[in-house]
Design a protein around this motif. Structure first.
Motif, PDB file in Angstrom:
ATOM      1  N   ARG A 124      12.264   0.337  -6.553  1.00 58.18           N
ATOM      2  CA  ARG A 124      11.838  -0.703  -5.616  1.00 58.18           C
ATOM      3  C   ARG A 124      10.386  -0.530  -5.207  1.00 58.18           C
ATOM      4  O   ARG A 124       9.738  -1.498  -4.815  1.00 58.18           O
ATOM      5  CB  ARG A 124      12.750  -0.712  -4.376  1.00 58.18           C
ATOM      6  CG  ARG A 124      14.045  -1.463  -4.599  1.00 58.18           C
ATOM      7  CD  ARG A 124      14.927  -1.472  -3.381  1.00 58.18           C
ATOM      8  NE  ARG A 124      15.413  -0.140  -3.055  1.00 58.18           N
ATOM      9  CZ  ARG A 124      16.305   0.110  -2.097  1.00 58.18           C
ATOM     10  NH1 ARG A 124      16.789  -0.879  -1.380  1.00 58.18           N
ATOM     11  NH2 ARG A 124      16.710   1.345  -1.874  1.00 58.18           N
ATOM     12  N   PHE A 125       9.853   0.696  -5.308  1.00 56.74           N
ATOM     13  CA  PHE A 125       8.442   0.836  -4.955  1.00 56.74           C
ATOM     14  C   PHE A 125       7.527   0.385  -6.102  1.00 56.74           C
ATOM     15  O   PHE A 125       6.305   0.461  -5.988  1.00 56.74           O
ATOM     16  CB  PHE A 125       8.098   2.241  -4.461  1.00 56.74           C
ATOM     17  CG  PHE A 125       8.054   3.359  -5.479  1.00 56.74           C
ATOM     18  CD1 PHE A 125       7.167   3.344  -6.540  1.00 56.74           C
ATOM     19  CD2 PHE A 125       8.873   4.467  -5.342  1.00 56.74           C
ATOM     20  CE1 PHE A 125       7.103   4.382  -7.448  1.00 56.74           C
ATOM     21  CE2 PHE A 125       8.817   5.522  -6.242  1.00 56.74           C
ATOM     22  CZ  PHE A 125       7.923   5.466  -7.297  1.00 56.74           C
ATOM     23  N   LEU A 126       8.116  -0.135  -7.189  1.00 59.44           N
ATOM     24  CA  LEU A 126       7.334  -0.757  -8.247  1.00 59.44           C
ATOM     25  C   LEU A 126       7.279  -2.273  -8.084  1.00 59.44           C
ATOM     26  O   LEU A 126       6.736  -2.970  -8.936  1.00 59.44           O
ATOM     27  CB  LEU A 126       7.941  -0.418  -9.613  1.00 59.44           C
ATOM     28  CG  LEU A 126       7.996   1.065  -9.961  1.00 59.44           C
ATOM     29  CD1 LEU A 126       8.864   1.293 -11.193  1.00 59.44           C
ATOM     30  CD2 LEU A 126       6.606   1.625 -10.189  1.00 59.44           C
TER      31      LEU A 126
ATOM     32  N   VAL B 105      -6.129  -0.585  -4.146  1.00 55.98           N
ATOM     33  CA  VAL B 105      -6.349   0.402  -5.199  1.00 55.98           C
ATOM     34  C   VAL B 105      -5.946   1.779  -4.686  1.00 55.98           C
ATOM     35  O   VAL B 105      -6.401   2.204  -3.616  1.00 55.98           O
ATOM     36  CB  VAL B 105      -7.827   0.442  -5.639  1.00 55.98           C
ATOM     37  CG1 VAL B 105      -8.007   1.393  -6.823  1.00 55.98           C
ATOM     38  CG2 VAL B 105      -8.329  -0.953  -5.993  1.00 55.98           C
ATOM     39  N   GLY B 106      -5.082   2.462  -5.442  1.00 58.66           N
ATOM     40  CA  GLY B 106      -4.693   3.823  -5.097  1.00 58.66           C
ATOM     41  C   GLY B 106      -5.540   4.822  -5.861  1.00 58.66           C
ATOM     42  O   GLY B 106      -5.732   4.685  -7.069  1.00 58.66           O
ATOM     43  N   TYR B 107      -6.056   5.828  -5.148  1.00 58.32           N
ATOM     44  CA  TYR B 107      -6.963   6.809  -5.739  1.00 58.32           C
ATOM     45  C   TYR B 107      -6.294   8.174  -5.859  1.00 58.32           C
ATOM     46  O   TYR B 107      -5.224   8.419  -5.302  1.00 58.32           O
ATOM     47  CB  TYR B 107      -8.240   6.891  -4.914  1.00 58.32           C
ATOM     48  CG  TYR B 107      -9.111   5.663  -5.051  1.00 58.32           C
ATOM     49  CD1 TYR B 107     -10.058   5.576  -6.074  1.00 58.32           C
ATOM     50  CD2 TYR B 107      -8.969   4.578  -4.185  1.00 58.32           C
ATOM     51  CE1 TYR B 107     -10.844   4.439  -6.217  1.00 58.32           C
ATOM     52  CE2 TYR B 107      -9.755   3.440  -4.333  1.00 58.32           C
ATOM     53  CZ  TYR B 107     -10.693   3.377  -5.346  1.00 58.32           C
ATOM     54  OH  TYR B 107     -11.467   2.253  -5.500  1.00 58.32           O
ATOM     55  N   GLY B 108      -6.967   9.054  -6.597  1.00 58.12           N
ATOM     56  CA  GLY B 108      -6.380  10.330  -6.972  1.00 58.12           C
ATOM     57  C   GLY B 108      -6.050  11.264  -5.842  1.00 58.12           C
ATOM     58  O   GLY B 108      -5.250  12.193  -6.022  1.00 58.12           O
TER      59      GLY B 108
ATOM     60  N   THR C   8       0.836  -1.206   0.000  1.00 60.50           N
ATOM     61  CA  THR C   8       0.000   0.000   0.000  1.00 60.50           C
ATOM     62  C   THR C   8       0.867   1.250   0.000  1.00 60.50           C
ATOM     63  O   THR C   8       0.521   2.253  -0.640  1.00 60.50           O
ATOM     64  CB  THR C   8      -0.956   0.011   1.204  1.00 60.50           C
ATOM     65  OG1 THR C   8      -0.209  -0.098   2.425  1.00 60.50           O
ATOM     66  CG2 THR C   8      -1.943  -1.139   1.129  1.00 60.50           C
ATOM     67  N   SER C   9       2.027   1.190   0.672  1.00 60.90           N
ATOM     68  CA  SER C   9       2.962   2.314   0.640  1.00 60.90           C
ATOM     69  C   SER C   9       3.505   2.504  -0.781  1.00 60.90           C
ATOM     70  O   SER C   9       3.631   3.635  -1.265  1.00 60.90           O
ATOM     71  CB  SER C   9       4.112   2.078   1.613  1.00 60.90           C
ATOM     72  OG  SER C   9       5.092   3.096   1.511  1.00 60.90           O
TER      73      SER C   9
END
Length: 259
Positions: A99-101, A231-234, A43-44
């Motif tokens: 790495r955050f990918l 899910v990341g939102y705007g 999530t981070s």
């Protein structure tokens, strides 16, 4: 002087049985704690990916990087090799450490240079196809040809579109009819589920515009193994969707997206 008496065989078996029982009781708790830690990292990652895109848009007149790729997870492809594609304009300045990918649940070994179906899954490469196990929706629907489920907020093209209900980043949980990708947390992988007998929806990239299938509004992937999909939102928040919350959200061409 007392004579030392060792353990009998029965006593040793009892001790071993107790130890085995304690291990059996502790292992699930340890695995749950490990999974929770990896979920927090994922999530981070998603939050950082959303923010990187928003920062880029803030520096670029409110517009997200060009995303004329065949699939949302690609940041570079033979159809999008210009110097305005995501990989070219965001690598280094906005994505300084890829790495955050890497999702620690889907790829716990942090193998950023692995090859999946011939496509490089790391940004530190000059491969023709560059992707990750996260889909980026911003600017993918630049021409507004994606069809959305009733009530679903369209994927954003500009920072102004990036609202708290506009999805920007998630894992691969989709079905094209011929194949499926059950690549969210605990998913079964490629061809991990089937859409079922619901007819395909015309429209989207490569298929012309069409009307959303009313049956698809409550559609859920059949035999899905994924236990959740973040899910990341705007607005930067990340929601963890459990199976009861995962359903059809949009389609581009024959491909259904679930989150």
């Amino acid at each position: 002087m007392s004579k030392y008496r060792g353990f009998t065989l029965i006593e040793l078996l009892v001790v071993i049985s107790v130890i085995a029982l304690l291990i059996a009781l502790l292992l699930p708790a340890l695995e749950q704690a490990r999974f929770a830690g990896r979920r927090t990292q994922c999530t981070s990652n998603i939050r950082q990916q959303v923010m990187a895109q928003l920062v880029y848009a803030g520096d670029s007149g409110g517009r997200f990087a060009e995303h004329n790729d065949p699939w949302p997870e690609y940041v570079r492809s033979p159809s999008n090799t210009s110097r305005s594609n995501i990989w070219y304009v965001m690598r280094g300045q906005y994505v300084t450490d890829d790495r955050f990918l890497v999702c620690p649940i889907l790829n716990p070994d942090d193998d950023r240079w692995a090859v999946t179906d011939g496509y490089a899954t790391g940004w530190d490469t000059n491969a023709p196809y560059i992707s990750s196990l996260y889909q980026w929706f911003a600017a993918f629907d630049r021409d507004r040809t994606v069809i959305y489920a009733p009530g679903e907020t369209p994927w954003p093209n500009t920072a102004e579109d990036a609202s708290s209900s506009a999805a920007m980043v998630t894992h691969w949980l989709r079905d094209s009819g011929a194949h499926s990708w059950d690549l969210s947390h605990n998913g079964a992988g490629f061809d991990g589920f089937r859409r079922g007998n619901v007819p395909g929806v015309p429209g989207g990239r490569g298929g012309g515009r069409g009307n959303a299938d009313p049956q698809a509004t409550s559609l859920k992937p059949a035999m899905m193994s994924s236990t959740e999909n973040p899910v990341g939102y705007g607005d930067g928040h990340v929601a963890i969707h459990n199976p009861s919350e995962i359903h059809y959200r949009a389609n581009h061409g024959p491909t259904y997206q679930y989150y």
